[in-house]
Write a protein that holds these residues in place. Structure first.
Motif, PDB file in Angstrom:
ATOM      1  N   GLU A  51       0.812  -1.209   0.000  1.00  0.00           N
ATOM      2  CA  GLU A  51       0.000   0.000   0.000  1.00  0.00           C
ATOM      3  C   GLU A  51       0.849   1.265   0.000  1.00  0.00           C
ATOM      4  OE1 GLU A  51      -3.737   0.446   0.273  1.00  0.00           O
ATOM      5  OE2 GLU A  51      -3.243  -1.361  -0.879  1.00  0.00           O
ATOM      6  N   ASN A  52       2.036   1.182   0.546  1.00  0.00           N
ATOM      7  CA  ASN A  52       2.914   2.352   0.669  1.00  0.00           C
ATOM      8  C   ASN A  52       4.152   2.239  -0.211  1.00  0.00           C
ATOM      9  OD1 ASN A  52       1.790   4.023   3.174  1.00  0.00           O
ATOM     10  ND2 ASN A  52       1.599   1.839   3.665  1.00  0.00           N
ATOM     11  N   ALA A  53       4.081   1.422  -1.254  1.00  0.00           N
ATOM     12  CA  ALA A  53       5.249   1.171  -2.104  1.00  0.00           C
ATOM     13  C   ALA A  53       5.788   2.445  -2.743  1.00  0.00           C
ATOM     14  CB  ALA A  53       4.909   0.139  -3.175  1.00  0.00           C
ATOM     15  N   ALA A  54       4.909   3.328  -3.193  1.00  0.00           N
ATOM     16  CA  ALA A  54       5.366   4.533  -3.896  1.00  0.00           C
ATOM     17  C   ALA A  54       6.193   5.448  -2.992  1.00  0.00           C
ATOM     18  CB  ALA A  54       4.171   5.276  -4.496  1.00  0.00           C
ATOM     19  N   PRO A  55       5.694   5.864  -1.834  1.00  0.00           N
ATOM     20  CA  PRO A  55       6.531   6.730  -0.985  1.00  0.00           C
ATOM     21  C   PRO A  55       7.770   6.014  -0.451  1.00  0.00           C
ATOM     22  CG  PRO A  55       4.495   6.139   0.159  1.00  0.00           C
ATOM     23  CD  PRO A  55       4.332   5.717  -1.257  1.00  0.00           C
ATOM     24  N   LEU A  56       7.659   4.723  -0.155  1.00  0.00           N
ATOM     25  CA  LEU A  56       8.824   3.984   0.317  1.00  0.00           C
ATOM     26  C   LEU A  56       9.919   3.947  -0.742  1.00  0.00           C
ATOM     27  CD1 LEU A  56       7.026   0.986   2.053  1.00  0.00           C
ATOM     28  CD2 LEU A  56       8.489   2.655   3.204  1.00  0.00           C
ATOM     29  N   ALA A  57       9.539   3.632  -1.979  1.00  0.00           N
ATOM     30  CA  ALA A  57      10.529   3.564  -3.059  1.00  0.00           C
ATOM     31  C   ALA A  57      11.143   4.929  -3.337  1.00  0.00           C
ATOM     32  CB  ALA A  57       9.886   3.007  -4.328  1.00  0.00           C
ATOM     33  N   ALA A  58      10.351   5.992  -3.238  1.00  0.00           N
ATOM     34  CA  ALA A  58      10.874   7.336  -3.488  1.00  0.00           C
ATOM     35  C   ALA A  58      11.934   7.716  -2.456  1.00  0.00           C
ATOM     36  CB  ALA A  58       9.726   8.348  -3.486  1.00  0.00           C
ATOM     37  N   ILE A  59      11.651   7.446  -1.197  1.00  0.00           N
ATOM     38  CA  ILE A  59      12.636   7.756  -0.155  1.00  0.00           C
ATOM     39  C   ILE A  59      13.872   6.879  -0.328  1.00  0.00           C
ATOM     40  CG2 ILE A  59      13.085   7.651   2.325  1.00  0.00           C
ATOM     41  CD1 ILE A  59      10.180   8.425   2.786  1.00  0.00           C
ATOM     42  N   ALA A  60      13.669   5.597  -0.639  1.00  0.00           N
ATOM     43  CA  ALA A  60      14.797   4.692  -0.827  1.00  0.00           C
ATOM     44  C   ALA A  60      15.683   5.142  -1.988  1.00  0.00           C
ATOM     45  CB  ALA A  60      14.300   3.273  -1.075  1.00  0.00           C
ATOM     46  N   GLU A  61      15.087   5.594  -3.071  1.00  0.00           N
ATOM     47  CA  GLU A  61      15.875   6.061  -4.213  1.00  0.00           C
ATOM     48  C   GLU A  61      16.672   7.307  -3.841  1.00  0.00           C
ATOM     49  OE1 GLU A  61      17.438   6.817  -8.068  1.00  0.00           O
ATOM     50  OE2 GLU A  61      16.918   5.055  -6.874  1.00  0.00           O
ATOM     51  N   ASP A  62      16.066   8.194  -3.073  1.00  0.00           N
ATOM     52  CA  ASP A  62      16.773   9.409  -2.659  1.00  0.00           C
ATOM     53  C   ASP A  62      17.979   9.076  -1.791  1.00  0.00           C
ATOM     54  OD1 ASP A  62      16.895  12.355  -2.453  1.00  0.00           O
ATOM     55  OD2 ASP A  62      16.473  11.983  -0.339  1.00  0.00           O
ATOM     56  N   GLU A  63      17.869   8.017  -0.988  1.00  0.00           N
ATOM     57  CA  GLU A  63      18.944   7.688  -0.054  1.00  0.00           C
ATOM     58  C   GLU A  63      19.970   6.718  -0.638  1.00  0.00           C
ATOM     59  OE1 GLU A  63      17.295   8.303   4.415  1.00  0.00           O
ATOM     60  OE2 GLU A  63      16.676   6.419   3.462  1.00  0.00           O
ATOM     61  N   THR A  64      19.567   5.865  -1.586  1.00  0.00           N
ATOM     62  CA  THR A  64      20.471   4.811  -2.056  1.00  0.00           C
ATOM     63  C   THR A  64      20.870   4.914  -3.519  1.00  0.00           C
ATOM     64  OG1 THR A  64      18.712   3.276  -2.752  1.00  0.00           O
ATOM     65  CG2 THR A  64      19.374   3.232  -0.418  1.00  0.00           C
ATOM     66  N   ARG A  65      20.044   5.579  -4.353  1.00  0.00           N
ATOM     67  CA  ARG A  65      20.301   5.677  -5.803  1.00  0.00           C
ATOM     68  C   ARG A  65      20.380   4.289  -6.466  1.00  0.00           C
ATOM     69  NH1 ARG A  65      19.111  10.198  -4.690  1.00  0.00           N
ATOM     70  NH2 ARG A  65      20.193  12.118  -5.262  1.00  0.00           N
ATOM     71  N   LEU A  66      19.589   3.354  -5.985  1.00  0.00           N
ATOM     72  CA  LEU A  66      19.595   2.018  -6.577  1.00  0.00           C
ATOM     73  C   LEU A  66      18.702   1.904  -7.802  1.00  0.00           C
ATOM     74  CD1 LEU A  66      19.606  -0.253  -3.405  1.00  0.00           C
ATOM     75  CD2 LEU A  66      21.396  -0.068  -5.136  1.00  0.00           C
ATOM     76  N   GLY A  67      17.854   2.889  -8.043  1.00  0.00           N
ATOM     77  CA  GLY A  67      16.970   2.857  -9.197  1.00  0.00           C
ATOM     78  C   GLY A  67      15.580   2.387  -8.811  1.00  0.00           C
ATOM     79  N   MET A  68      14.560   3.054  -9.348  1.00  0.00           N
ATOM     80  CA  MET A  68      13.194   2.776  -8.948  1.00  0.00           C
ATOM     81  C   MET A  68      12.749   1.367  -9.333  1.00  0.00           C
ATOM     82  SD  MET A  68      12.078   5.319  -7.215  1.00  0.00           S
ATOM     83  CE  MET A  68      10.291   5.221  -7.237  1.00  0.00           C
ATOM     84  N   VAL A 155      15.573  -3.482  15.518  1.00  0.00           N
ATOM     85  CA  VAL A 155      16.365  -3.296  14.299  1.00  0.00           C
ATOM     86  C   VAL A 155      17.319  -2.136  14.480  1.00  0.00           C
ATOM     87  CG1 VAL A 155      16.313  -2.811  11.828  1.00  0.00           C
ATOM     88  CG2 VAL A 155      14.508  -4.201  12.860  1.00  0.00           C
ATOM     89  N   LYS A 156      18.598  -2.400  14.238  1.00  0.00           N
ATOM     90  CA  LYS A 156      19.569  -1.314  14.164  1.00  0.00           C
ATOM     91  C   LYS A 156      19.585  -0.848  12.714  1.00  0.00           C
ATOM     92  CE  LYS A 156      23.598   0.774  13.506  1.00  0.00           C
ATOM     93  NZ  LYS A 156      24.120   1.108  12.164  1.00  0.00           N
ATOM     94  N   ALA A 157      19.032   0.331  12.455  1.00  0.00           N
ATOM     95  CA  ALA A 157      18.912   0.847  11.096  1.00  0.00           C
ATOM     96  C   ALA A 157      20.282   1.106  10.486  1.00  0.00           C
ATOM     97  CB  ALA A 157      18.096   2.135  11.098  1.00  0.00           C
ATOM     98  N   HIS A 158      20.371   0.906   9.168  1.00  0.00           N
ATOM     99  CA  HIS A 158      21.626   1.229   8.496  1.00  0.00           C
ATOM    100  C   HIS A 158      21.702   2.726   8.227  1.00  0.00           C
ATOM    101  CE1 HIS A 158      24.954   1.196   5.655  1.00  0.00           C
ATOM    102  NE2 HIS A 158      25.243   0.008   6.149  1.00  0.00           N
ATOM    103  N   GLU A 159      22.897   3.273   8.408  1.00  0.00           N
ATOM    104  CA  GLU A 159      23.068   4.716   8.227  1.00  0.00           C
ATOM    105  C   GLU A 159      22.907   5.148   6.782  1.00  0.00           C
ATOM    106  OE1 GLU A 159      27.253   2.998   9.206  1.00  0.00           O
ATOM    107  OE2 GLU A 159      25.162   2.601   9.699  1.00  0.00           O
ATOM    108  N   GLY A 160      22.876   4.187   5.860  1.00  0.00           N
ATOM    109  CA  GLY A 160      22.694   4.520   4.449  1.00  0.00           C
ATOM    110  C   GLY A 160      21.265   4.834   4.074  1.00  0.00           C
ATOM    111  N   HIS A 161      20.293   4.437   4.889  1.00  0.00           N
ATOM    112  CA  HIS A 161      18.889   4.763   4.594  1.00  0.00           C
ATOM    113  C   HIS A 161      18.100   4.980   5.892  1.00  0.00           C
ATOM    114  CE1 HIS A 161      19.590   0.343   4.057  1.00  0.00           C
ATOM    115  NE2 HIS A 161      18.654   0.266   4.957  1.00  0.00           N
TER     116      HIS A 161
END
Length: 491
Positions: A51-68, A155-161
């Protein structure tokens, strides 16, 4: 047993101590939750991701640059993992229930009623990976398997995201009971988490050096706890002479694609390619690697390590660069590279057996079968080992090769990148690939890391856990063992 529902703000804890305390408080109720209700929690998490794939992927792309495209695919994989473990919970076989009925006539002594099952360890610490911001992160495989086992997770979050981790934690807090899943940040909080008395096991995906440091920390506690670290791997790929002659150009194309996948930021990237010394594929190798464009890596820390390791390998006197370009101006960007050496040199210089996390690989040429086998014996164990051969002429050779290779997954005519999430998958291996070669971090058997066996002897029905009762109220598979003598009365 009922829980209070967590508010979104409870998805993140200020300190590891607070998170561990909350997890310890939540553990008894989660362990006692009927299996269908536990499965429903995981299905709810899977639905929330979709349900939240769009905002999750957008934030992930901003932080990781892995591609949508890659990130959306990873969200779907993470959803599938959660659904898979929900299925595992509902089936109930993961509890491994075994019942030995009493036998008064057993020799040399009467046998009591013994009932055995697996129970949750308790609160689990999970360290997120940088290269999989969904599948090995807050709601990834370690978390899913631990929740399936009935264990709360910190969960210890990774500093990359970090922002993505907080959002995932907030989504989880809307579905899970209070204290069942919390997120903490910071390396120091991570170290404290490993030593917190409430934490009963640790799951880690990352570098060998970082994993070893935390592994040592887990074992230095007054009460040492299991540490399941999935670390680095060279993932050797052997190409036989017959395969090189029959389809050498295709193998080269597929090899470069595997090396460059995700800019080489996979623990299963083929770091070593063994080719016959007379392979005559130099031009094709250069052509394929030159076509791979520079691209950003996950972070400056990865880029710095990649270029430093690559320079050390490329300038080694036993190594010859096959394709090497200047370091890019952008400090986060990587350029693909191919280096080459001989099997004999690799045996002589074990310092070359280093993982270069990024789009680089080392080609190793061998002169004869014994030259190849001797070198394979000198390699450290890994997550994977691959053989490209021709049937039927290479069957005898392939048997010798696979018997020599030490890895958790052996591959024939394929590539190690891409780990299927299946019941039979084993993603692990002997040290230094992991800290525990008996277990997998992918597939439904990953749940076994977070459980321990308990045997109940002559226990009244009312004191037995539900899965061990004669009425079997949870309707789980029960293996009832018949009477059988034990030689000399010994086990």
């Amino acid at each position: 047993m009922s829980y209070p529902t967590a508010a979104p703000s409870q998805g993140r804890a200020a300190t590891s101590a607070q998170a561990a305390t909350q997890a310890r408080a939540a553990a008894p109720a989660l362990a006692a939750l009927p299996l269908p209700e536990r499965a429903l929690l995981l299905r709810g998490l899977s639905h929330a991701l979709g349900e939240n794939a769009a905002p999750l992927a957008a934030i992930a792309e901003d932080e990781t640059r892995l591609g949508m495209e890659r990130l959306r695919s990873e969200i779907r994989r993470t959803q599938a993992q959660l659904q898979m473990f929900a299925d595992v919970i509902e089936a109930g076989a993961f509890l491994d229930v075994v019942i030995d009925p009493p036998d008064p006539s057993a020799q040399p002594a009467p046998r009591p009623d013994i009932r055995r099952m697996l129970v949750p360890l308790g609160p689990i610490a999970v360290f997120s990976a940088s290269n999989f911001p969904f599948a090995f992160s807050v709601l990834g495989g370690d978390t899913a398997s631990a929740l399936a086992a009935g264990c709360p997770v910190v969960v210890k979050a990774h500093e990359g995201h970090p922002r993505l981790s907080d959002l995932a934690g907030e989504l989880a807090a809307e579905i899970l009971p209070a204290g069942v899943l919390t997120v903490v940040h910071g390396r120091e909080e991570g170290r404290r988490l490993v030593t917190d008395p409430a934490i009963r096991a640790v799951g880690f995906t990352g570098s060998t050096s970082g994993g070893r440091a935390l592994f040592d920390l887990a074992n230095s506690r007054p009460d040492p706890i299991p540490f399941y670290g999935e670390l680095g791997s060279l993932n050797p790929v052997v190409v036989t002479r017959a395969a090189c002659r029959a389809r050498g150009t295709d193998i080269v194309r597929e090899y470069i694609a595997s090396v460059a996948l995700g800019q080489g930021q996979f623990c299963t990237k083929p770091g070593l390619l063994f080719l016959p010394a007379d392979h005559a594929l130099h031009a094709r190798l250069r052509q394929e690697i030159t076509a791979v464009p520079p691209a950003p890596l996950l972070g400056l820390w990865i880029s710095a390590a990649y270029h430093a390791t690559l320079e050390q390998l490329a300038t080694h006197p036993a190594v010859r660069p096959l394709h090497l370009t200047h370091k890019p101006d952008d400090p986060r960007t990587s350029t693909p590279a191919l280096l080459t050496t001989s099997a004999k040199s690799l045996r002589t210089h074990p310092e070359l057996l280093r993982e270069c996390f990024g789009p680089a690989s080392l080609i190793v040429t061998y002169t004869a079968t014994e030259d190849l086998l001797e070198t394979l014996q000198a390699l450290p164990a890994g997550l994977t080992a691959t053989v490209h051969g021709q049937e039927p002429e290479d069957e005898a050779l392939a048997q010798r090769l696979t018997a020599t290779m030490q890895a958790g997954r052996l591959i024939w005519n394929g590539w190690p990148t891409g780990v299927a999430v299946t019941a039979a998958m084993h993603h692990g291996g002997p040290w230094p690939a992991t800290t525990s070669p008996l277990h997998t971090s992918v597939g439904n058997r990953a749940i076994g890391r977070w459980m321990r066996p308990v045997a109940y002897q002559n226990m009244p029905e009312g004191l037995l856990p539900a899965p061990l009762r004669r009425a079997n109220p949870w309707n789980v598979p029960q293996q009832v063992v018949g009477s059988r003598p034990i030689p000399d009365g010994k086990i």
